[in-house]
Design an enzyme around this catalytic site. Structure first.
Site, PDB file in Angstrom:
ATOM      1  N   GLY A  85      15.793  41.922  -9.634  1.00 36.08           N
ATOM      2  CA  GLY A  85      15.527  43.160  -8.893  1.00 36.08           C
ATOM      3  C   GLY A  85      14.594  44.062  -9.674  1.00 36.08           C
ATOM      4  O   GLY A  85      13.947  43.618 -10.628  1.00 36.08           O
ATOM      5  N   ASN A  86      14.485  45.318  -9.285  1.00 38.95           N
ATOM      6  CA  ASN A  86      13.676  46.276 -10.051  1.00 38.95           C
ATOM      7  C   ASN A  86      14.273  47.669  -9.919  1.00 38.95           C
ATOM      8  O   ASN A  86      15.252  47.859  -9.200  1.00 38.95           O
ATOM      9  CB  ASN A  86      12.210  46.228  -9.603  1.00 38.95           C
ATOM     10  CG  ASN A  86      12.055  46.585  -8.141  1.00 38.95           C
ATOM     11  OD1 ASN A  86      12.341  47.705  -7.732  1.00 38.95           O
ATOM     12  ND2 ASN A  86      11.616  45.615  -7.328  1.00 38.95           N
ATOM     13  N   HIS A  87      13.688  48.622 -10.623  1.00 40.75           N
ATOM     14  CA  HIS A  87      14.288  49.958 -10.717  1.00 40.75           C
ATOM     15  C   HIS A  87      13.936  50.897  -9.567  1.00 40.75           C
ATOM     16  O   HIS A  87      14.227  52.083  -9.653  1.00 40.75           O
ATOM     17  CB  HIS A  87      13.846  50.628 -12.028  1.00 40.75           C
ATOM     18  CG  HIS A  87      14.454  50.008 -13.235  1.00 40.75           C
ATOM     19  ND1 HIS A  87      15.810  49.967 -13.429  1.00 40.75           N
ATOM     20  CD2 HIS A  87      13.899  49.392 -14.309  1.00 40.75           C
ATOM     21  CE1 HIS A  87      16.072  49.365 -14.566  1.00 40.75           C
ATOM     22  NE2 HIS A  87      14.926  48.993 -15.121  1.00 40.75           N
ATOM     23  N   SER A  88      13.313  50.426  -8.525  1.00 44.27           N
ATOM     24  CA  SER A  88      12.938  51.343  -7.432  1.00 44.27           C
ATOM     25  C   SER A  88      14.191  52.016  -6.853  1.00 44.27           C
ATOM     26  O   SER A  88      15.169  51.341  -6.523  1.00 44.27           O
ATOM     27  CB  SER A  88      12.216  50.566  -6.332  1.00 44.27           C
ATOM     28  OG  SER A  88      12.104  51.377  -5.191  1.00 44.27           O
TER      29      SER A  88
ATOM     30  N   ALA B 127       9.186  48.389  -3.285  1.00 47.72           N
ATOM     31  CA  ALA B 127       8.784  47.651  -4.484  1.00 47.72           C
ATOM     32  C   ALA B 127       9.243  46.209  -4.283  1.00 47.72           C
ATOM     33  O   ALA B 127      10.342  45.825  -4.693  1.00 47.72           O
ATOM     34  CB  ALA B 127       9.433  48.265  -5.707  1.00 47.72           C
TER      35      ALA B 127
END
Ligand code: CTP
Length: 400
Positions: A209-212, A276
């Protein structure tokens, strides 16, 4: 036009013209608005609360406390739930109290806690209407941003003929309708917004995943909806609540987001891809939880489909497509390349070199590049204000 989902609070003060509000409540209900009536004690002498509660399909509030149930009629809640507060008929006395901030009944408390626009429709005898004190109060109320629905000329209850009659219910209704229409330059338009991260499954319990946070996309969806667009928000996993009036579709992976964006893009006049999206996803998803058996472990990844480029490739002339670019170096060059490659109308550039920009912050600093490669730089602002700037550009472009 329908006033569906609009919540109108009507405050009635003590004037013979109070009877006209029964017709107004009917007109509003027919247009699918919800109506909460509040009355002063004096107003109940002119029309019964029962008539208005029956027409509005809600109990009418007169006092701070309901004498039968002992419940408190919370004026802050009544005010804050309103999309519009209308005081009609507004007597000379009520106008004066509103102008001076006097709070001696529930209606005044609701007025003073208003968060929405306030309309006042005066009703009084012609001599009262032209009295300098009333004129001063009207000016004061206008200076607070309140809107005065002017009284009409005609026969008055006193038998005199002149200005001071409460505007007719149909006229008041039209004022309300125009108010909601004029603030909605995107009404009739459909918008598609993507937001948040995507989660690409590795096995049943793990993902990439990512930090969005999704904050930027949610703020854009909220702003487009406020401007009157019918907004569909395709959201990756976030902790945010759905903006009012927005249809939200939850997705996890880039593939699911692609699928939903494809479903809604065709009808969308405006599309903003602020998600994102993961650029790579595991080639295979393990059916069972992967056990830690080996010292080294690697995952094979494959490119996800670029959703924005897919939409850009099938974009029609009248559609507006906006993308985002988060860059660390050669920012303008990279962003212009994405703008062209993905066939966008605008690209919103976030540079990681700017403080307060990018993931998880409540602020953002953007540079927008349009199709003509014109560069517009904005100051650091809250994400809500950035959303307003982006939507203003979209609006101007829609009206080109
Ligand atoms: N985007 C998308 N689908 C993807 C990847 C990105 O729709 N699979 C969209 C994002 O929502 C954003 C824009 O493309 O609006 C910018 O994405 P970005 O990852 O920065 O651009 P790329 O073209 O993937 O280039 P690079 O990763 O090399 O910077």
């Amino acid at each position: 036009m329908s006033l569906r989902d609009k919540h109108i609070v009507i405050g009635i003060s003590g004037s013979i013209a109070a009877y006209k509000i029964a017709t107004l409540v009917r007109l509003l209900r027919k247009a699918e608005a919800s109506v909460q009536v509040i009355m002063t004690q004096e107003a109940t002498q002119f029309i019964t609360p029962l008539t208005l509660s029956t027409l509005s399909n809600k109990p009418v509030f007169v006092d701070y406390f309901d004498k039968k149930t002992g419940e408190w009629n919370n004026h802050v809640h009544i005010s804050q739930s309103a999309d519009l507060i209308l005081i009609a008929p507004a007597t000379a006395n009520t106008l004066a109290k509103c102008a001076q901030g006097i709070c001696d009944n529930l209606l005044q408390a609701v007025y003073l806690s208003a968060k929405s626009e306030v309309f006042l429709a005066p009703a009084m005898d012609l001599d009262m209407w032209v009295h300098p004190s009333v004129k001063n109060n009207i000016q004061l109320l206008q200076s607070y941003g309140n809107v005065i629905i002017p009284p009409g000329k005609g026969e008055l209850a006193s038998g005199l003929v002149g200005e001071g009659r409460l505007a007719e219910p149909e006229e008041i209704f039209q004022f309300i309708q125009e108010h909601f229409e004029s603030n909605k330059p995107l009404s009739g338009k459909k918008a598609l917004v993507s937001a948040g991260p995507t989660y690409e499954a590795i096995d049943p319990v793990r993902f990439i995943g990512n930090h969005s946070s999704g904050k930027m996309g949610y703020a854009i969806a909220r702003e487009l909806s406020k401007l009157g667009a019918e907004v569909t928000l395709i959201s990756g996993p976030t902790a945010l609540s759905t903006p009012e009036g927005v249809k939200r579709i939850n997705v996890q992976s880039a593939a699911e987001m692609l699928n939903e964006c494809n479903n809604y893009f065709e009808q969308a006049d405006i599309t903003v891809m602020s998600a994102a999206v993961a650029d790579y996803a595991p080639t295979e998803v393990a059916a069972q939880k992967i056990k830690k058996k080996t010292e080294d472990f690697s995952i094979s990844l494959q490119k996800t489909t670029d959703i924005l480029a897919t939409l850009g490739a099938k974009k029609r002339e009248q559609q507006t497509l906006v993308g985002f670019a988060l860059e660390t170096n050669n920012e303008l060059e990279n962003a212009i390349d994405k703008l062209k490659r993905k066939n966008l109308d605008f690209i919103v550039l976030n540079s990681m070199q700017d403080k307060g920009a990018g993931f998880a912050h409540d602020t953002n600093k953007i540079t927008v590049i349009n199709k003509k490669e014109e560069i517009l730089s904005f100051d650091i602002k809250s994400k809500e204000e950035v959303a307003k700037d982006i939507c203003t550009l979209i609006l101007e472009y829609q009206n080109r």
